[in-house]
Design a protein around this motif. Structure first.
Motif, short mmCIF file in Angstrom:
data_model
loop_
_atom_site.label_atom_id
_atom_site.label_comp_id
_atom_site.label_asym_id
_atom_site.label_seq_id
_atom_site.Cartn_x
_atom_site.Cartn_y
_atom_site.Cartn_z
N MET A 1 -41.89 21.88 -11.19
CA MET A 1 -40.67 21.25 -11.66
C MET A 1 -39.85 20.77 -10.47
SD MET A 1 -40.38 21.49 -14.95
CE MET A 1 -39.72 22.38 -16.30
N ARG A 2 -39.21 19.62 -10.69
CA ARG A 2 -38.35 19.05 -9.66
C ARG A 2 -36.94 18.92 -10.23
NH1 ARG A 2 -40.35 14.22 -9.30
NH2 ARG A 2 -38.57 13.05 -10.04
N VAL A 3 -35.95 19.23 -9.42
CA VAL A 3 -34.55 19.13 -9.82
C VAL A 3 -34.02 17.76 -9.39
CG1 VAL A 3 -32.24 20.09 -9.55
CG2 VAL A 3 -34.23 21.61 -9.50
N GLU A 4 -33.38 17.08 -10.32
CA GLU A 4 -32.72 15.80 -10.01
C GLU A 4 -31.25 15.91 -10.36
OE1 GLU A 4 -34.69 12.64 -12.07
OE2 GLU A 4 -36.45 12.74 -10.77
N LEU A 5 -30.43 15.37 -9.49
CA LEU A 5 -28.98 15.37 -9.70
C LEU A 5 -28.48 13.94 -9.55
CD1 LEU A 5 -26.22 16.91 -9.94
CD2 LEU A 5 -26.21 16.92 -7.45
N ASP A 6 -27.81 13.43 -10.55
CA ASP A 6 -27.23 12.09 -10.52
C ASP A 6 -25.82 12.22 -9.94
OD1 ASP A 6 -26.28 9.55 -10.95
OD2 ASP A 6 -26.90 9.47 -13.05
N GLU A 7 -25.72 12.10 -8.61
CA GLU A 7 -24.43 12.33 -7.94
C GLU A 7 -23.29 11.48 -8.47
OE1 GLU A 7 -24.48 12.54 -3.68
OE2 GLU A 7 -26.15 13.95 -3.67
N PRO A 8 -23.50 10.19 -8.79
CA PRO A 8 -22.38 9.40 -9.33
C PRO A 8 -21.82 9.96 -10.65
CG PRO A 8 -24.10 7.94 -8.57
CD PRO A 8 -24.67 9.34 -8.53
N LYS A 9 -22.63 10.69 -11.41
CA LYS A 9 -22.15 11.27 -12.67
C LYS A 9 -21.41 12.60 -12.46
CE LYS A 9 -24.71 11.20 -16.41
NZ LYS A 9 -25.87 11.35 -17.31
N CYS A 10 -21.62 13.23 -11.31
CA CYS A 10 -21.06 14.56 -11.03
C CYS A 10 -19.53 14.52 -11.06
CB CYS A 10 -21.55 15.05 -9.67
SG CYS A 10 -20.92 16.68 -9.22
N VAL A 11 -18.93 15.51 -11.74
CA VAL A 11 -17.48 15.61 -11.83
C VAL A 11 -16.93 16.75 -10.97
CG1 VAL A 11 -17.34 14.51 -14.09
CG2 VAL A 11 -17.58 16.99 -13.94
N ALA A 12 -17.76 17.32 -10.11
CA ALA A 12 -17.35 18.33 -9.14
C ALA A 12 -16.80 19.61 -9.77
CB ALA A 12 -16.35 17.73 -8.15
N SER A 13 -17.36 20.00 -10.90
CA SER A 13 -16.88 21.23 -11.56
C SER A 13 -17.39 22.49 -10.89
CB SER A 13 -17.28 21.23 -13.03
OG SER A 13 -18.68 21.48 -13.15
N GLY A 14 -18.51 22.41 -10.20
CA GLY A 14 -19.06 23.57 -9.51
C GLY A 14 -19.85 24.52 -10.37
N GLN A 15 -20.05 24.19 -11.63
CA GLN A 15 -20.79 25.07 -12.53
C GLN A 15 -22.22 25.29 -12.05
OE1 GLN A 15 -19.29 26.70 -15.21
NE2 GLN A 15 -17.52 25.84 -14.17
N PRO A 56 -21.02 19.88 -17.15
CA PRO A 56 -20.17 19.11 -18.08
C PRO A 56 -20.43 17.61 -18.06
CG PRO A 56 -18.89 19.85 -16.20
CD PRO A 56 -20.24 20.49 -16.08
N ALA A 57 -21.05 17.11 -16.99
CA ALA A 57 -21.32 15.68 -16.90
C ALA A 57 -22.77 15.32 -17.23
CB ALA A 57 -21.01 15.20 -15.48
N ALA A 58 -23.58 16.33 -17.56
CA ALA A 58 -25.01 16.12 -17.82
C ALA A 58 -25.66 15.36 -16.67
CB ALA A 58 -25.21 15.42 -19.15
N ALA A 59 -25.32 15.77 -15.45
CA ALA A 59 -25.79 15.07 -14.24
C ALA A 59 -27.07 15.69 -13.66
CB ALA A 59 -24.69 15.09 -13.18
N ILE A 60 -27.55 16.79 -14.24
CA ILE A 60 -28.71 17.49 -13.68
C ILE A 60 -29.83 17.47 -14.70
CG2 ILE A 60 -29.54 19.67 -12.72
CD1 ILE A 60 -26.53 20.47 -12.47
N ARG A 61 -31.06 17.32 -14.18
CA ARG A 61 -32.20 17.44 -15.07
C ARG A 61 -33.38 18.02 -14.30
NH1 ARG A 61 -35.09 11.84 -16.44
NH2 ARG A 61 -35.43 11.12 -14.32
#
Length: 65
Positions: A1-15, A56-61
């Protein structure tokens, strides 16, 4: 499995950092998250799945390779 993060969608919540600190961190200047380990070991996948679920931003998959 590979982790992807869409940085532009990130809202910096830190969760994600709280759920999986070995896999995610946040930039000091703006709090935007980034991935420390794109291919985390199996014992961290449950933590990553939690981070995906609570982002909260659904920025990770998780992507099957």
């Amino acid at each position: 499995m590979r982790v992807e993060l869409d940085e532009p969608k990130c809202v910096a919540s830190g969760q994600c950092v709280m759920a999986a600190p070995e896999v995610f961190d946040q930039r000091d200047e703006d709090g935007i998250a980034f991935v420390l380990d794109e291919k985390p070991p199996a014992d961290l996948l449950e933590d990553v799945r939690e981070a995906v679920a609570i982002c909260p931003a659904a920025a990770i998959r998780l992507v099957d390779q």
